[in-house]
Design a protein around this motif. Sequence first.
Motif, short mmCIF file in Angstrom:
data_model
loop_
_atom_site.label_atom_id
_atom_site.label_comp_id
_atom_site.label_asym_id
_atom_site.label_seq_id
_atom_site.Cartn_x
_atom_site.Cartn_y
_atom_site.Cartn_z
N ASP A 1 -1.41 -8.08 5.80
CA ASP A 1 -2.83 -7.77 5.95
C ASP A 1 -3.37 -6.84 4.88
OD1 ASP A 1 -1.63 -5.41 6.66
OD2 ASP A 1 -2.35 -5.39 8.74
N GLY A 2 -2.51 -6.40 3.94
CA GLY A 2 -2.98 -5.60 2.82
C GLY A 2 -3.14 -4.12 3.10
N GLN A 3 -2.65 -3.64 4.23
CA GLN A 3 -2.86 -2.22 4.56
C GLN A 3 -1.92 -1.29 3.81
OE1 GLN A 3 -0.83 -0.75 8.45
NE2 GLN A 3 -1.59 -2.79 8.93
N HIS A 4 -0.82 -1.80 3.29
CA HIS A 4 0.14 -0.93 2.60
C HIS A 4 -0.25 -0.72 1.14
CE1 HIS A 4 3.16 -2.45 5.78
NE2 HIS A 4 2.61 -1.32 6.16
N ARG A 5 0.09 0.46 0.65
CA ARG A 5 -0.23 0.80 -0.74
C ARG A 5 0.88 0.23 -1.64
NH1 ARG A 5 -0.06 4.84 -4.76
NH2 ARG A 5 -2.10 5.20 -5.70
N ILE A 6 0.65 -0.96 -2.11
CA ILE A 6 1.66 -1.68 -2.88
C ILE A 6 2.05 -0.91 -4.14
CG2 ILE A 6 1.98 -3.77 -4.28
CD1 ILE A 6 0.52 -5.31 -2.08
N GLU A 7 1.15 -0.08 -4.64
CA GLU A 7 1.45 0.70 -5.84
C GLU A 7 2.59 1.70 -5.63
OE1 GLU A 7 -2.28 -1.25 -6.02
OE2 GLU A 7 -1.52 0.18 -4.52
N ASP A 8 2.96 1.94 -4.37
CA ASP A 8 4.08 2.85 -4.07
C ASP A 8 5.43 2.14 -4.07
OD1 ASP A 8 2.59 5.16 -3.89
OD2 ASP A 8 2.25 4.99 -1.74
N ILE A 9 5.44 0.85 -4.34
CA ILE A 9 6.71 0.11 -4.34
C ILE A 9 7.75 0.75 -5.26
CG2 ILE A 9 7.76 -2.05 -5.13
CD1 ILE A 9 5.49 -3.54 -3.79
N PRO A 10 7.41 1.14 -6.50
CA PRO A 10 8.45 1.74 -7.35
C PRO A 10 9.09 2.98 -6.74
CG PRO A 10 6.54 1.12 -8.67
CD PRO A 10 6.14 0.95 -7.23
#
Length: 567
Positions: free
Chosen positions: A97-106
């Motif tokens: 649903d896009g709620q997670h901050r994908i930029e924090d993956i690293p």
Amino acid sequence: MSINSGFSFCVIIPCYNHGATMPDVLARLAPFNLQVIIVDDGSSEPTRQILGQLAQGSREITLVRLAHNSGKGAAVVRGLKTAAEAGYSHALQIDADGQHRIEDIPRLLAEARLHPECLISGRPLYDASVPKSRLYGRYVTHVWVWIETLSLSIKDSMCGFRVYPIVPTLALSAKHAVGQHMDFDTEIMVRLYWQGTPSRFITTRVSYPANGVSHFDALWDNLRISWMHTRLFFGMLPRIPSLLRRRRHWSGMNERKGLLGMRFMLGVYRLLGRGVFNWMLRPVIAFYWLTGGVQRRASREWLRQIGRYARSQGTVLPSPLSSYRHFLRFGDAMLDKIASWRGDLRWGRDIDFAPGARDAIEASMQRGQLILASHLGDLEVCRAMAQQVSGVVINALVFTDHARRFKQLLEEIAPQAGVNLLPVNNIGPETAMLLKQKLDAGEWVAIVGDRTAVNPQRGGGRRVIWSSFLGRMAPFPQGPFVLAAALRCPVLLMFAIREQGKLRVYCERFADPIALPRAGRQAALQEAADRYALRLGHFALKAPLDWFNFFDFWHLPDEQRTTEQKE
């Protein structure tokens, strides 16, 4: 990410009727060049078509379809199986649903690389978009999880932004009927904790998209979660002894030195000198001595045991000895570490070599050496003084979160101090390769031989060697001796202990190298551990208060062998 390396990861996205948000989620993932496994959990036709179009012709996307809507947990497990079949070691789960901050993956993947044996999870920081019922409901689950694990280590069990170690997670799901719906995230984390897979947390911001679609069923999912907590509570009861024993391992003990307190005391030392520092240290140590019951009991037991052994050998120990003075010496040693890197310790005045120590060091300068050290005395002083006096670089492996905090403090004081301080949780092939490179470059590597591994081996056991230490059998880790043999390098013993008001550096050759022949491997390991324990005891008698293992040294945390069994 290549799947040929020891650590390899992919992304798993369980999706049920989130066709509208998936294109944006995948677009945000694209810059990371990650393989993505989408598990279509029986979505309706519009979402099925969107997912099919997104996957068509894409080499980065694998689309797995479930015939019927089976629940988030079932979709995640199916994705993990697909990842395992493709050869991945870890899988990053994110919501569709896009709620997670994908930029924090690293950040999550970096933590997973440091701790590949752990489940790495986001710890949400919510903005104003979070529904209040969801926010407050999480706290109920937090409390139940703390009860079910007898621990506060799980900060948030409901965040679906996490990195799974695939093998232990699939083994667990095959063995136990884990919830398949919204109860999955919490139950899998608790059960992984039970089986020895801890969780680590990275703070991440979470937003609830406007007009977002939620599949949380207020009635049925709340009933499932309530039933899950009931099962977990009663599952916890027979595990109480093992859960409590896990808390007593040395690595799980708070070493009771916060970074803020360290900085404050360092400021006192810088501004007012060591005399005022020592005066202020006494009430601080008194507080820790009064409140640190586990450490205080361990200190008293240590002093009793070394006293009994000294009397049996006709050895007179330095005096006076007391548990409070033991704590005080530990605080003083913390300052010695800092002072050595600041250049405040002077040869002859504050520190000197024991007879033969300097010759042993100078004779070893032409080759990389492995130092078999301990928590007797102050290895950090040895590192600093060796680098300043002889130019030799000593890389030290350290194993606790406290060591990470102290590394941060050292780097603030002297950046060169932290460069060669290597915090690890275990020693795998990548660590061994790094150490071999440093040894080949002529650098030295130090590893302690007096603390058992942070995590048990698969199956729950610990690889230890029982050896006589100060008159009692004690467990010593196999790892340092096996590592030394694998690196095929000369091995030194090194200690810096306080004698007659000065730090005295001892250094002696231990082996060149340690040999573990296949035919007599166990006997060779035993012989190496016995020699190490003998020398450790020898130097402990010289400075009993320099023993900085504030835990029950003679017993394994998860076996609790009695003294009678080993004596």
